[in-house]
Motif scaffolding. Structure first.
Motif, PDB file in Angstrom:
ATOM      1  N   PHE A  31       0.799  -1.228   0.000  1.00  0.00           N
ATOM      2  CA  PHE A  31       0.000   0.000   0.000  1.00  0.00           C
ATOM      3  C   PHE A  31       0.834   1.282   0.000  1.00  0.00           C
ATOM      4  O   PHE A  31       0.286   2.366  -0.173  1.00  0.00           O
ATOM      5  N   LEU A  35      -0.488   4.968  -1.609  1.00  0.00           N
ATOM      6  CA  LEU A  35      -0.688   6.024  -0.621  1.00  0.00           C
ATOM      7  C   LEU A  35       0.265   7.190  -0.876  1.00  0.00           C
ATOM      8  O   LEU A  35      -0.119   8.352  -0.729  1.00  0.00           O
ATOM      9  N   THR A  38      -1.208   9.394  -3.531  1.00  0.00           N
ATOM     10  CA  THR A  38      -2.289  10.223  -2.989  1.00  0.00           C
ATOM     11  C   THR A  38      -1.711  11.401  -2.199  1.00  0.00           C
ATOM     12  O   THR A  38      -2.128  12.552  -2.379  1.00  0.00           O
ATOM     13  N   HIS A  74      -7.463  -0.791   2.741  1.00  0.00           N
ATOM     14  CA  HIS A  74      -7.055   0.286   1.840  1.00  0.00           C
ATOM     15  C   HIS A  74      -7.859   1.558   2.120  1.00  0.00           C
ATOM     16  O   HIS A  74      -7.300   2.653   2.186  1.00  0.00           O
ATOM     17  N   THR A  75      -9.157   1.429   2.291  1.00  0.00           N
ATOM     18  CA  THR A  75     -10.002   2.597   2.581  1.00  0.00           C
ATOM     19  C   THR A  75      -9.584   3.250   3.891  1.00  0.00           C
ATOM     20  O   THR A  75      -9.473   4.472   3.983  1.00  0.00           O
ATOM     21  N   TYR A  78      -6.140   4.848   3.432  1.00  0.00           N
ATOM     22  CA  TYR A  78      -6.304   6.000   2.550  1.00  0.00           C
ATOM     23  C   TYR A  78      -6.855   7.194   3.338  1.00  0.00           C
ATOM     24  O   TYR A  78      -6.385   8.319   3.195  1.00  0.00           O
ATOM     25  N   ARG A  79      -7.815   6.956   4.186  1.00  0.00           N
ATOM     26  CA  ARG A  79      -8.419   8.029   4.983  1.00  0.00           C
ATOM     27  C   ARG A  79      -7.375   8.645   5.925  1.00  0.00           C
ATOM     28  O   ARG A  79      -7.318   9.865   6.096  1.00  0.00           O
TER      29      ARG A  79
END
Length: 127
Positions: A31, A35, A38, A74-75, A78-79
């Motif tokens: 990940f 990430l 992002t 992942h969610t 990501y947050r």
């Protein structure tokens, strides 16, 4: 296929939650790059994004025990990355504002403040 991958990720997350360092390293490898992308898009700075990615994974490590598998890992990760990136931007903006030159501070002050300062200066020069 996606379901199988999600189940595999959940298995790795559970192992990491139990203290398996290799499992956490696996999460970083899987990940980290998405990430990072992002974070870089949000902060607009490669070096800052790289440093922030380390901070994000430190936070993920610290909070891993609170991940309850209601959403995908992942969610959840990501947050965390987005929130920390936005906080970084706010902090950077705040630091910029505190580094204003005296002329910039004066320009930001209200007209009434400047009028009051001018009156005080006139009084001081009369005395």
């Amino acid at each position: 296929m996606a379901r199988r991958n999600e189940n595999e990720v959940n298995d790795v997350v559970r192992r990491a939650q139990e203290g398996d360092g290799q499992a956490f390293e696996h999460l970083f490898k899987q990940f980290g790059r998405p990430l990072y992308g992002t974070i870089e898009r949000i902060v607009g700075d490669r070096d800052g994004a790289e440093e922030l990615l380390q901070d994000v994974f430190l936070k993920i490590y610290q909070k891993l025990g609170s991940f309850d598998h209601r959403s995908s890992f992942h969610t959840w990760a990501y947050r965390i990355a987005v929130n920390m990136s936005l906080n970084h931007l706010k902090s950077r903006q705040s630091r910029r504002e505190t580094r204003l030159e005296p002329e910039q501070w004066a320009a930001r002050r209200s007209t009434s403040d400047r009028d009051e300062d001018a009156g005080l200066m006139r009084e001081a020069t009369r005395a």
